[in-house]
Design a protein around this motif. Sequence first.
Motif, PDB file in Angstrom:
ATOM      1  N   CYS A  92       4.362  -2.070  -3.943  1.00  0.00           N
ATOM      2  CA  CYS A  92       5.201  -0.942  -4.355  1.00  0.00           C
ATOM      3  C   CYS A  92       5.867  -1.225  -5.696  1.00  0.00           C
ATOM      4  O   CYS A  92       6.845  -0.579  -6.059  1.00  0.00           O
ATOM      5  CB  CYS A  92       6.258  -0.633  -3.294  1.00  0.00           C
ATOM      6  N   THR A  93       5.332  -2.195  -6.417  1.00  0.00           N
ATOM      7  CA  THR A  93       5.854  -2.564  -7.734  1.00  0.00           C
ATOM      8  C   THR A  93       4.857  -2.113  -8.797  1.00  0.00           C
ATOM      9  O   THR A  93       3.648  -2.383  -8.692  1.00  0.00           O
ATOM     10  CB  THR A  93       6.065  -4.085  -7.831  1.00  0.00           C
ATOM     11  N   TYR A  94       5.344  -1.440  -9.810  1.00  0.00           N
ATOM     12  CA  TYR A  94       4.485  -0.914 -10.872  1.00  0.00           C
ATOM     13  C   TYR A  94       3.831  -2.056 -11.635  1.00  0.00           C
ATOM     14  O   TYR A  94       4.509  -2.911 -12.227  1.00  0.00           O
ATOM     15  CB  TYR A  94       5.322  -0.056 -11.815  1.00  0.00           C
ATOM     16  N   ASP A  95       2.502  -2.100 -11.603  1.00  0.00           N
ATOM     17  CA  ASP A  95       1.748  -3.156 -12.277  1.00  0.00           C
ATOM     18  C   ASP A  95       0.368  -2.589 -12.601  1.00  0.00           C
ATOM     19  O   ASP A  95      -0.583  -2.744 -11.818  1.00  0.00           O
ATOM     20  CB  ASP A  95       1.643  -4.382 -11.374  1.00  0.00           C
ATOM     21  N   ASN A 137      12.292  -4.013   2.730  1.00  0.00           N
ATOM     22  CA  ASN A 137      11.547  -4.288   1.485  1.00  0.00           C
ATOM     23  C   ASN A 137      10.144  -4.823   1.762  1.00  0.00           C
ATOM     24  O   ASN A 137       9.611  -5.633   0.997  1.00  0.00           O
ATOM     25  CB  ASN A 137      12.309  -5.284   0.596  1.00  0.00           C
ATOM     26  N   ASP A 197      10.497   0.692  -1.516  1.00  0.00           N
ATOM     27  CA  ASP A 197       9.476  -0.308  -1.196  1.00  0.00           C
ATOM     28  C   ASP A 197       9.511  -0.669   0.289  1.00  0.00           C
ATOM     29  O   ASP A 197       9.290  -1.804   0.679  1.00  0.00           O
ATOM     30  CB  ASP A 197       9.618  -1.551  -2.071  1.00  0.00           C
ATOM     31  N   GLU A 199       5.105  -6.365  -3.518  1.00  0.00           N
ATOM     32  CA  GLU A 199       4.332  -6.241  -4.758  1.00  0.00           C
ATOM     33  C   GLU A 199       3.518  -4.955  -4.802  1.00  0.00           C
ATOM     34  O   GLU A 199       3.266  -4.407  -5.897  1.00  0.00           O
ATOM     35  CB  GLU A 199       3.394  -7.437  -4.918  1.00  0.00           C
TER      36      GLU A 199
END
Length: 553
Positions: free
Chosen positions: A369-372, A363, A350, A367
């Motif tokens: 790079c967060t799976y959603d 980092n 991320d 968000e």
Amino acid sequence: MRMTVAAVAAAGLAATSAACAGDEGDVGGEGGGDAVINMQIGEVRSLIPGGSGESEGYRIIKNVYDGLVYYDIESGEPQNLVAEEISSPDNQTWTIKIKDGLTFHNGEPVNADAFIRSWDRTAYAPNVLPLNYFFGTFEGYTEMNPDPLPEDQWADPEVPEYAPVDVTHLSGVTAVDDLTIEVKLTAPFIGFPTMLGYEAFYPVAEACLADTAACEKKPIGNGPFMFEEEYDIESGGSAVTWADYPGEKKPSIGGVNWHVYLEGDDCWADFQTGDIDICSPSAADYESAMNDVDLSERLVQEPDPSILMLSFPLYDEKFQSVDLRRAISMGIDREGVANVVGPERFQPLDEYVPASILGGGTNVCGEYCTYDPEAAQALLETAGGWPEGEKLKIWVNDAADNLDIFRAIGDSITESLGIEYELVPMEWTEFLTAREGHQLDGPFRYGWGPDYNLNENYLEPIFGGGADTNDLGYENADYTAKIAEAGAAATLDEAVALYAEAEAILAEDMPSVPVFGQQYNYFYTERLDNVQVHPIYAGPRGDCELRDVVITE
């Protein structure tokens, strides 16, 4: 980095080899100083400094040539090698003093002219060398690099051509005396000495430039290994330890055999028979290798500073929306993909600079790079959706691992967003050329390994230089200004912090999707001992930093 088998390499890219280091006292039997290590290698673009810019060529070049600095195996920090001293009163005008008495393999002196002729060759636009951009901050670069002729005037549609360029020397580079170089930059850059261990800044022998075709096959270096016979791009070649090598890091082995494995092939079967000494298993062999009890004692498993991204062709109108790019990123189940191709081979990423590099581990992607899947679908709707009935083309170089990894990424995008994809594999050099020439009409694989230990190395070479210069067609005036501000910082700590601010701008624009930070999973044969990973000379094919390798037979 050269781009890892990626500019490398390129490009790496990087760059890029693991180090097999040990105590010379471990050498015994018929091994030791006369023993030869067998390594795998992919297709090489060039064996003359400045002409490679990808991981495979660099793996040979860095063993055949010595640079001004060398990166310490413990810290990754630059230490003087060919350089006696590197200094500056203002971080803009630099003085480089070269150690006395050094020569190339053919006896030519390694002096100021040896570096200047190399740098001029790489910086001269009509030579169209991949590491040309490393000299963009040198005074005199602009005069050597006018705009290319219109594309319809190129003899080769993939190779730029230029009107006659009369200026063939970087005016900002001067030989003060036989062993002293003065370099004037267009702006202060405190990280300049850190760069000088990379291929772009290696010296070149006069005899090499007199016959570059011959030098490509049989390089004339100044490093610890030398070619006695020609290297064959299709089958490989052998280098022996240079008996007269004057450096402190003289190898304890007799030489190295490089065996070529073209894209789509891998070394695992030959490793199992002992014909290759170090190999990282591909996705297909990963699980069985990790479960082999006998092999587990000869496994090197550590964080790798190489990163893997899915980059966007911003020169293509379809990818102008940042919401579309964010949607694709959030639609990638990084952990799920890692489980498919080997969970201990990759870690979800991320950020654009890994934590092992100075200034990395920010980092900044957060968000996005967060799976959603739900948030990804909402962003896709905001972006206007994806053209109905059109497949998302994902371009990769055709190594077997790449096909497995990016097929899993494509499957995840389809599942999350309902966008069908087509995986388009290309041969390595063809892929590099198409990527560099802005000829791709969909997201593409971009791998990068470090050329040197500074977060700038993951930012400026990949995303800098303007839309016509970098592979993505990315340009942002704020990003460019922040990079320039960082380069002019008074201290390295200040520069690192400012480069991190530039990385945050990237994260907002998302010209590339960070996907994975990689991890070393190298197995080595019983012939080797005390294998460890080098923090900078590290890469995907399990190469050894051959100055330190020890063979016990």
